[in-house]
Design a protein around this motif. Sequence first.
Motif, mmCIF file in Angstrom:
data_model
loop_
_atom_site.group_PDB
_atom_site.id
_atom_site.type_symbol
_atom_site.label_atom_id
_atom_site.label_comp_id
_atom_site.label_asym_id
_atom_site.label_seq_id
_atom_site.Cartn_x
_atom_site.Cartn_y
_atom_site.Cartn_z
ATOM 1 N N LEU A 198 62.349 30.032 59.206
ATOM 2 C CA LEU A 198 62.447 29.183 57.889
ATOM 3 C C LEU A 198 63.388 28.064 58.296
ATOM 4 O O LEU A 198 64.594 28.122 58.026
ATOM 5 N N GLN A 199 62.681 26.778 58.271
ATOM 6 C CA GLN A 199 63.428 25.494 58.790
ATOM 7 C C GLN A 199 62.310 24.409 58.258
ATOM 8 O O GLN A 199 60.975 24.849 58.144
ATOM 9 N N PRO A 200 62.760 23.326 57.707
ATOM 10 C CA PRO A 200 61.851 22.206 57.037
ATOM 11 C C PRO A 200 60.681 21.635 57.890
ATOM 12 O O PRO A 200 59.514 21.546 57.453
ATOM 13 N N LEU A 201 61.025 21.918 59.461
ATOM 14 C CA LEU A 201 59.798 21.565 60.161
ATOM 15 C C LEU A 201 58.571 22.633 60.183
ATOM 16 O O LEU A 201 57.472 21.664 60.508
ATOM 17 N N LYS A 202 58.748 23.676 59.667
ATOM 18 C CA LYS A 202 57.424 24.407 59.454
ATOM 19 C C LYS A 202 56.767 24.175 58.252
ATOM 20 O O LYS A 202 55.726 25.015 58.075
ATOM 21 N N GLY A 203 57.086 23.084 57.336
ATOM 22 C CA GLY A 203 56.171 22.875 55.985
ATOM 23 C C GLY A 203 56.042 24.018 55.122
ATOM 24 O O GLY A 203 54.976 23.937 54.594
ATOM 25 N N LEU A 204 57.243 24.873 55.136
ATOM 26 C CA LEU A 204 56.775 25.878 54.027
ATOM 27 C C LEU A 204 56.642 25.502 52.637
ATOM 28 O O LEU A 204 56.151 26.264 51.637
ATOM 29 N N ASP A 205 57.702 24.277 52.178
ATOM 30 C CA ASP A 205 57.197 23.817 51.117
ATOM 31 C C ASP A 205 55.959 23.482 50.640
ATOM 32 O O ASP A 205 55.308 23.424 49.600
ATOM 33 N N LEU A 206 55.207 22.953 51.690
ATOM 34 C CA LEU A 206 53.879 22.623 51.327
ATOM 35 C C LEU A 206 52.790 23.836 51.222
ATOM 36 O O LEU A 206 51.943 23.687 50.236
ATOM 37 N N ALA A 207 53.186 24.983 51.672
ATOM 38 C CA ALA A 207 52.373 26.056 51.342
ATOM 39 C C ALA A 207 52.628 26.779 49.965
ATOM 40 O O ALA A 207 51.857 27.078 49.590
ATOM 41 N N ILE A 208 53.797 26.610 49.455
ATOM 42 C CA ILE A 208 54.138 26.842 48.113
ATOM 43 C C ILE A 208 53.478 25.967 47.215
ATOM 44 O O ILE A 208 52.931 26.316 46.187
ATOM 45 N N ALA A 209 53.561 24.789 47.413
ATOM 46 C CA ALA A 209 52.914 23.816 46.582
ATOM 47 C C ALA A 209 51.487 23.893 46.501
ATOM 48 O O ALA A 209 50.899 23.615 45.552
ATOM 49 N N ALA A 210 50.853 24.183 47.705
ATOM 50 C CA ALA A 210 49.484 24.396 47.808
ATOM 51 C C ALA A 210 48.833 25.469 47.099
ATOM 52 O O ALA A 210 47.923 25.514 46.370
ATOM 53 N N LEU A 211 49.723 26.530 46.928
ATOM 54 C CA LEU A 211 49.656 27.771 46.241
ATOM 55 C C LEU A 211 49.571 27.775 44.761
ATOM 56 O O LEU A 211 48.537 27.861 44.039
ATOM 57 N N ALA A 212 50.332 26.817 44.344
ATOM 58 C CA ALA A 212 50.203 26.217 42.956
ATOM 59 C C ALA A 212 49.065 25.542 42.377
ATOM 60 O O ALA A 212 48.841 25.468 41.211
ATOM 61 N N GLY A 213 48.449 25.037 43.368
ATOM 62 C CA GLY A 213 47.158 24.462 43.176
ATOM 63 C C GLY A 213 46.064 25.137 43.062
ATOM 64 O O GLY A 213 44.871 24.838 42.674
ATOM 65 N N VAL A 214 45.908 26.200 43.419
ATOM 66 C CA VAL A 214 44.791 27.197 43.687
ATOM 67 C C VAL A 214 44.815 28.005 42.074
ATOM 68 O O VAL A 214 45.696 28.259 41.214
ATOM 69 N N PRO A 215 43.298 28.013 41.292
ATOM 70 C CA PRO A 215 43.309 28.450 40.203
ATOM 71 C C PRO A 215 44.073 29.726 39.669
ATOM 72 O O PRO A 215 44.059 30.595 40.807
ATOM 73 N N ALA A 216 44.839 29.982 38.714
ATOM 74 C CA ALA A 216 45.569 31.007 38.298
ATOM 75 C C ALA A 216 44.824 32.296 38.531
ATOM 76 O O ALA A 216 45.439 33.323 38.986
ATOM 77 N N ASP A 217 43.302 32.471 38.168
ATOM 78 C CA ASP A 217 42.968 33.628 38.030
ATOM 79 C C ASP A 217 42.473 34.097 39.351
ATOM 80 O O ASP A 217 41.781 35.184 39.652
ATOM 81 N N LEU A 218 42.478 33.157 40.324
ATOM 82 C CA LEU A 218 42.200 33.395 41.845
ATOM 83 C C LEU A 218 43.478 33.412 42.772
ATOM 84 O O LEU A 218 43.324 34.057 43.603
ATOM 85 N N ARG A 219 44.655 33.094 42.225
ATOM 86 C CA ARG A 219 45.793 32.624 43.171
ATOM 87 C C ARG A 219 46.160 34.141 43.604
ATOM 88 O O ARG A 219 46.513 35.046 42.946
ATOM 89 N N PRO A 220 46.277 34.243 45.073
ATOM 90 C CA PRO A 220 46.915 35.262 45.635
ATOM 91 C C PRO A 220 48.297 35.030 45.573
ATOM 92 O O PRO A 220 48.732 34.125 45.357
ATOM 93 N N ASN A 221 49.077 36.228 46.277
ATOM 94 C CA ASN A 221 50.549 35.901 46.494
ATOM 95 C C ASN A 221 50.677 35.148 48.026
ATOM 96 O O ASN A 221 49.759 35.122 48.620
ATOM 97 N N LEU A 222 51.973 34.587 48.075
ATOM 98 C CA LEU A 222 52.354 34.170 49.367
ATOM 99 C C LEU A 222 53.443 35.067 50.232
ATOM 100 O O LEU A 222 54.424 34.995 49.467
ATOM 101 N N VAL A 223 53.056 35.760 51.200
ATOM 102 C CA VAL A 223 54.056 36.213 52.131
ATOM 103 C C VAL A 223 54.420 35.299 53.208
ATOM 104 O O VAL A 223 53.628 34.769 53.891
ATOM 105 N N ILE A 224 55.724 34.974 53.257
ATOM 106 C CA ILE A 224 56.318 34.231 54.508
ATOM 107 C C ILE A 224 57.108 35.235 55.401
ATOM 108 O O ILE A 224 58.258 35.751 54.802
#
Length: 389
Positions: A198-224
């Motif tokens: 868990l550090q900025p180099l790994k781009g974890l913020d991008l994974a979270i932001a990408a999940l937000a763009g998935v349609p709500a009725d399809l959106r899975p969970n995100l496990v880190i």
Amino acid sequence: MNVVVRHQAEALASLGHEVSILTRRSAVDQPAAAQLAPGVTLRFLDAGPAIALPKGQHEHWIADFSSRLGELEPCDIVHSHHWFSGMAALPVARHWGVPHVQSFHSIAADDSTPLSAGERAESPGRMLGEAWLARESDLLVAISAAEAATITGRLGGAAERTAIVLPGVDNTAFSPAGPSSGTPAADDRGYLLVAARLQPLKGLDLAIAALAGVPADLRPNLVIAGAASADYDGYVTELRETAERLGLGAQLRLVGPRSRNDLARLFRDASLVLVPSHSETYGLVALEGAASGVPVIAAASGGLREAVVDGVTGLVLESREPRVWAEAITGLLTDAPRSQRMSVAARKHALDLDWTRSAASLLGVYRRLLGPGTGQIASGSRQHHRAVA
């Protein structure tokens, strides 16, 4: 890096060689030595306080580690992993009169390279040290063609002294889910998996932001899954705050570090594996995802272009725009036949890469340095290699 060092060591030992892995003592209860496998010994050397230290502080204890290393019996070859170890081990190898091999696993960017949000600049000592190791080591081992190009282009390492040894994957531990496999998520949404420190180099913020763009009725969970980095206090809180701000607080699962067996279960039950890193020398996580029969969506960064076969075992994205990532995730989640084809291809790709093959390739590198008579290595002579990690 730790996965590569241990698995290559165990594979080397299975081929008839003795390997000592040397590392800094980071806890008072660590023994002087421990047997990891037949022919593989882990040794802890005293250098600095016996506590876990942020990465940036290890530089202060290089000289002490070098002194402790020099007190040991010489071996046939010294292989250093990361620049700290190389700085400590190269002078000792010269004193012993044995070859020194250097692997970097990550290489500092120059001062003109923009830092990702929250990322700290590397010390000048690292950049100078890596360049010195590239010039002075007997042979340089890169984990990918991308890293080899960085070694020769940025560090000035000679191409004729640079070899590529691809990593392997444990295709038994990391394997596809069976018909009755369950999903550890708390509901039936399924989940996307990111496995990383868990550090900025790994781009974890991008994974979270990408999940937000998935349609709500399809959106899975995100496990880190991964340990928090001591160098970035507060980063975990930032990730949680980002998820809350995007309305994903209930769908983000920060499950911490996991054993290899637990991690393998997380892989095989995931819908997709995401690797949004700003930089990866190879991206072993992507290969573990492939072995698990799970499509991988990865950033077009360094060795990830080699770890993921774009359009075959997963997708390699040039853009870091969350919208682009969300579209890629949505596309695979809604196209079951394509995802299934990628799953099958990913597993097939991984089966061609194992740790025995990786160790055999590494032995070929060592053979180049040990001179006449090294054909005995292939027949199982007890060569003693020392990996400094």
